[in-house]
Design a protein around this motif. Structure first.
Motif, PDB file in Angstrom:
ATOM      1  N   ILE A 217       0.837  -1.199   0.000  1.00 55.79           N
ATOM      2  CA  ILE A 217       0.000   0.000   0.000  1.00 55.79           C
ATOM      3  C   ILE A 217       0.874   1.251   0.000  1.00 55.79           C
ATOM      4  N   GLU A 218       1.973   1.199   0.761  1.00 54.42           N
ATOM      5  CA  GLU A 218       2.893   2.331   0.796  1.00 54.42           C
ATOM      6  C   GLU A 218       3.473   2.611  -0.590  1.00 54.42           C
ATOM      7  N   LYS A 219       3.852   1.553  -1.314  1.00 52.84           N
ATOM      8  CA  LYS A 219       4.375   1.737  -2.661  1.00 52.84           C
ATOM      9  C   LYS A 219       3.305   2.276  -3.603  1.00 52.84           C
ATOM     10  N   ASP A 220       2.071   1.795  -3.458  1.00 54.40           N
ATOM     11  CA  ASP A 220       0.991   2.268  -4.321  1.00 54.40           C
ATOM     12  C   ASP A 220       0.725   3.749  -4.089  1.00 54.40           C
ATOM     13  N   PHE A 221       0.691   4.165  -2.830  1.00 53.89           N
ATOM     14  CA  PHE A 221       0.481   5.585  -2.535  1.00 53.89           C
ATOM     15  C   PHE A 221       1.634   6.440  -3.062  1.00 53.89           C
ATOM     16  N   ALA A 222       2.858   5.928  -2.936  1.00 47.43           N
ATOM     17  CA  ALA A 222       4.013   6.691  -3.418  1.00 47.43           C
ATOM     18  C   ALA A 222       3.957   6.863  -4.930  1.00 47.43           C
ATOM     19  N   PHE A 226       1.611  10.363  -3.192  1.00 46.04           N
ATOM     20  CA  PHE A 226       1.137  10.612  -1.830  1.00 46.04           C
ATOM     21  C   PHE A 226       1.952   9.736  -0.876  1.00 46.04           C
ATOM     22  N   PRO A 227       3.160  10.147  -0.493  1.00 45.83           N
ATOM     23  CA  PRO A 227       3.983   9.320   0.407  1.00 45.83           C
ATOM     24  C   PRO A 227       3.386   9.284   1.810  1.00 45.83           C
ATOM     25  N   LEU A 228       3.278   8.075   2.352  1.00 42.78           N
ATOM     26  CA  LEU A 228       2.717   7.881   3.691  1.00 42.78           C
ATOM     27  C   LEU A 228       3.425   6.708   4.340  1.00 42.78           C
ATOM     28  N   LYS A 229       3.895   6.883   5.564  1.00 44.69           N
ATOM     29  CA  LYS A 229       4.653   5.848   6.246  1.00 44.69           C
ATOM     30  C   LYS A 229       3.728   4.749   6.761  1.00 44.69           C
ATOM     31  N   ARG A 230       4.304   3.538   6.908  1.00 42.90           N
ATOM     32  CA  ARG A 230       3.528   2.412   7.414  1.00 42.90           C
ATOM     33  C   ARG A 230       3.121   2.599   8.874  1.00 42.90           C
ATOM     34  N   SER A 231       3.950   3.296   9.653  1.00 44.63           N
ATOM     35  CA  SER A 231       3.577   3.545  11.046  1.00 44.63           C
ATOM     36  C   SER A 231       2.308   4.390  11.123  1.00 44.63           C
ATOM     37  N   MET A 233      -0.036   4.420   8.821  1.00 39.06           N
ATOM     38  CA  MET A 233      -1.124   3.535   8.409  1.00 39.06           C
ATOM     39  C   MET A 233      -1.577   2.651   9.555  1.00 39.06           C
ATOM     40  N   ASN A 234      -0.636   2.119  10.323  1.00 44.72           N
ATOM     41  CA  ASN A 234      -1.004   1.285  11.474  1.00 44.72           C
ATOM     42  C   ASN A 234      -1.847   2.065  12.466  1.00 44.72           C
ATOM     43  N   GLU A 235      -1.450   3.290  12.763  1.00 51.15           N
ATOM     44  CA  GLU A 235      -2.205   4.111  13.705  1.00 51.15           C
ATOM     45  C   GLU A 235      -3.606   4.403  13.169  1.00 51.15           C
ATOM     46  N   LEU A 236      -3.719   4.705  11.884  1.00 46.95           N
ATOM     47  CA  LEU A 236      -5.034   4.971  11.303  1.00 46.95           C
ATOM     48  C   LEU A 236      -5.919   3.734  11.324  1.00 46.95           C
ATOM     49  N   LEU A 237      -5.337   2.550  11.089  1.00 49.14           N
ATOM     50  CA  LEU A 237      -6.122   1.317  11.128  1.00 49.14           C
ATOM     51  C   LEU A 237      -6.650   1.043  12.532  1.00 49.14           C
ATOM     52  N   HIS A 238      -5.825   1.282  13.553  1.00 46.18           N
ATOM     53  CA  HIS A 238      -6.284   1.095  14.933  1.00 46.18           C
ATOM     54  C   HIS A 238      -7.404   2.079  15.273  1.00 46.18           C
ATOM     55  N   ARG A 239      -7.268   3.318  14.821  1.00 44.80           N
ATOM     56  CA  ARG A 239      -8.317   4.300  15.095  1.00 44.80           C
ATOM     57  C   ARG A 239      -9.606   3.934  14.364  1.00 44.80           C
ATOM     58  N   ALA A 240      -9.494   3.460  13.140  1.00 46.65           N
ATOM     59  CA  ALA A 240     -10.680   3.038  12.396  1.00 46.65           C
ATOM     60  C   ALA A 240     -11.363   1.844  13.067  1.00 46.65           C
ATOM     61  N   SER A 241     -10.558   0.932  13.625  1.00 44.38           N
ATOM     62  CA  SER A 241     -11.139  -0.206  14.351  1.00 44.38           C
ATOM     63  C   SER A 241     -11.902   0.255  15.585  1.00 44.38           C
ATOM     64  N   GLU A 242     -11.376   1.250  16.289  1.00 44.48           N
ATOM     65  CA  GLU A 242     -12.073   1.776  17.456  1.00 44.48           C
ATOM     66  C   GLU A 242     -13.370   2.488  17.061  1.00 44.48           C
ATOM     67  N   ILE A 243     -13.339   3.211  15.957  1.00 41.98           N
ATOM     68  CA  ILE A 243     -14.527   3.948  15.530  1.00 41.98           C
ATOM     69  C   ILE A 243     -15.637   2.991  15.107  1.00 41.98           C
ATOM     70  N   THR A 244     -15.273   1.937  14.379  1.00 42.31           N
ATOM     71  CA  THR A 244     -16.265   0.992  13.865  1.00 42.31           C
ATOM     72  C   THR A 244     -16.523  -0.172  14.810  1.00 42.31           C
ATOM     73  N   ARG A 245     -16.053  -0.090  16.037  1.00 37.67           N
ATOM     74  CA  ARG A 245     -16.238  -1.192  16.984  1.00 37.67           C
ATOM     75  C   ARG A 245     -17.707  -1.563  17.197  1.00 37.67           C
ATOM     76  N   PRO A 246     -18.636  -0.619  17.374  1.00 42.18           N
ATOM     77  CA  PRO A 246     -20.041  -1.032  17.540  1.00 42.18           C
ATOM     78  C   PRO A 246     -20.575  -1.837  16.366  1.00 42.18           C
ATOM     79  N   LEU A 247     -20.110  -1.550  15.160  1.00 45.07           N
ATOM     80  CA  LEU A 247     -20.610  -2.262  13.983  1.00 45.07           C
ATOM     81  C   LEU A 247     -20.158  -3.712  13.976  1.00 45.07           C
ATOM     82  N   TRP A 248     -18.830  -3.948  14.126  1.00 48.41           N
ATOM     83  CA  TRP A 248     -18.373  -5.332  14.016  1.00 48.41           C
ATOM     84  C   TRP A 248     -18.708  -6.148  15.271  1.00 48.41           C
ATOM     85  N   VAL A 249     -18.894  -5.487  16.424  1.00 47.56           N
ATOM     86  CA  VAL A 249     -19.361  -6.224  17.603  1.00 47.56           C
ATOM     87  C   VAL A 249     -20.798  -6.684  17.400  1.00 47.56           C
TER      88      VAL A 249
END
Length: 293
Positions: A217-222, A226-231, A233-249
């Motif tokens: 994904i990092e290579k595709d964005f580059a 749009f350069p974006l570090k993997r660290s 991306m990891n933080e954004l994925l964790h935040r997205a999991s917290e936001i959508t927690r009621p849905l997947w629960v």
């Protein structure tokens, strides 16, 4: 060629594998079709010197040819499987990355910021609502603008390209100097975040649904500028999991309810005794209260 018991006994008599003095034998080139100068022949087994005519000469030659071929193939397989990496693959050896200096990291951040600044920008203006355009201190409704307004940046993902949304919030003031009002900004998924809901959704689908590694994904964005570090991306994925927690629960809870309410059925391999003494061999329903014979 099959050997008779007498011929096999003669072969065992002339080939002494326990002899202390080992005699190396090199078969003729014409009989093998292989270069007898190959180092493979020095590793072969012990055979008697061919100094006489024998009915087993052809058998021994054939066996030695097969042994040489098998040893050669085994050596190649071992080299390709357990040999040095440079011999197992034609890919260049990986170069160990050295730790970047603070100046290099600062230059990388500046280059990334410059690259993001070149993305197409869509300016969206937010005006102060009519209910807030009156000064509560003096009642003046002729408020003047302060500069160009307060600006914030949110990156949104548009299929096949990135779009930079620049939100400009109008800032008004009263001539008496006791009242300043700012237009409400754009709603954000993450407070003070710079990445919108469409960007988080695309990242979550690529990582979790498409199972795309973050380095790809990092290579595709580059490649899209749009350069974006993997660290990040990891933080954004964790935040997205917290936001959508009621849905997947909720989805997990519904799946568990469907699984518990489903009738479990299986085809027994033995006879089944149903209530009432009826013996059948059909499928057994656990809810029927049947007992195995």
């Amino acid at each position: 060629m099959l050997l008779e018991p007498a011929q096999l006994a003669m072969l065992l008599d002339v080939i002494d594998l326990n002899a202390k003095r080992l005699v190396r034998w090199k078969p003729p080139v014409q009989s093998l079709g292989i270069d007898n100068k190959s180092p493979t022949w020095s590793k072969l087994g012990v055979v008697p010197p061919i100094d006489h005519e024998c009915a087993l000469t052809g058998v021994v030659t054939e066996l030695m040819n097969k042994l040489a071929k098998v040893e050669h193939e085994l050596a190649r397989l071992k080299k390709s499987q357990f040999g040095p990496k440079s011999e197992r693959t034609k890919m260049p050896a990986p170069v160990s990355a050295k730790r970047a200096t603070p100046a290099e990291r600062q230059a990388t951040r500046r280059a990334n910021a410059t690259a993001k600044g070149l993305i197409q920008t869509l300016k969206i203006e937010h005006t102060v609502p009519e209910s807030a355009r009156t000064c509560p201190a003096c009642g003046n409704d002729k408020l003047g603008a302060i500069g160009e307004g307060r600006s914030s940046v949110v990156y949104e993902f548009v299929p096949a390209r990135f779009v930079r949304h620049e939100h400009v919030q109008e800032v008004l003031r009263c001539g008496c100097g006791d009242y300043v009002v700012t237009a409400p900004g754009a709603p954000k998924v993450i407070e003070k975040g710079r990445y919108g809901a469409s960007f988080l959704a695309h990242l979550a689908v690529a990582k979790c649904a498409d199972h795309t590694p973050l380095y790809r994904i990092e290579k595709d964005f580059a490649r899209q500028g749009f350069p974006l570090k993997r660290s990040t991306m990891n933080e954004l994925l964790h935040r997205a999991s917290e936001i959508t927690r009621p849905l997947w629960v909720h989805k997990q809870h519904k799946s568990a309810q469907r699984a518990s309410s489903r009738k479990r059925c299986y085809q027994p391999t033995c006879r089944v005794l149903l209530p009432g003494g009826v013996e059948v061999g059909a499928a057994l329903l656990e809810q029927a209260g049947a007992k195995l014979v």
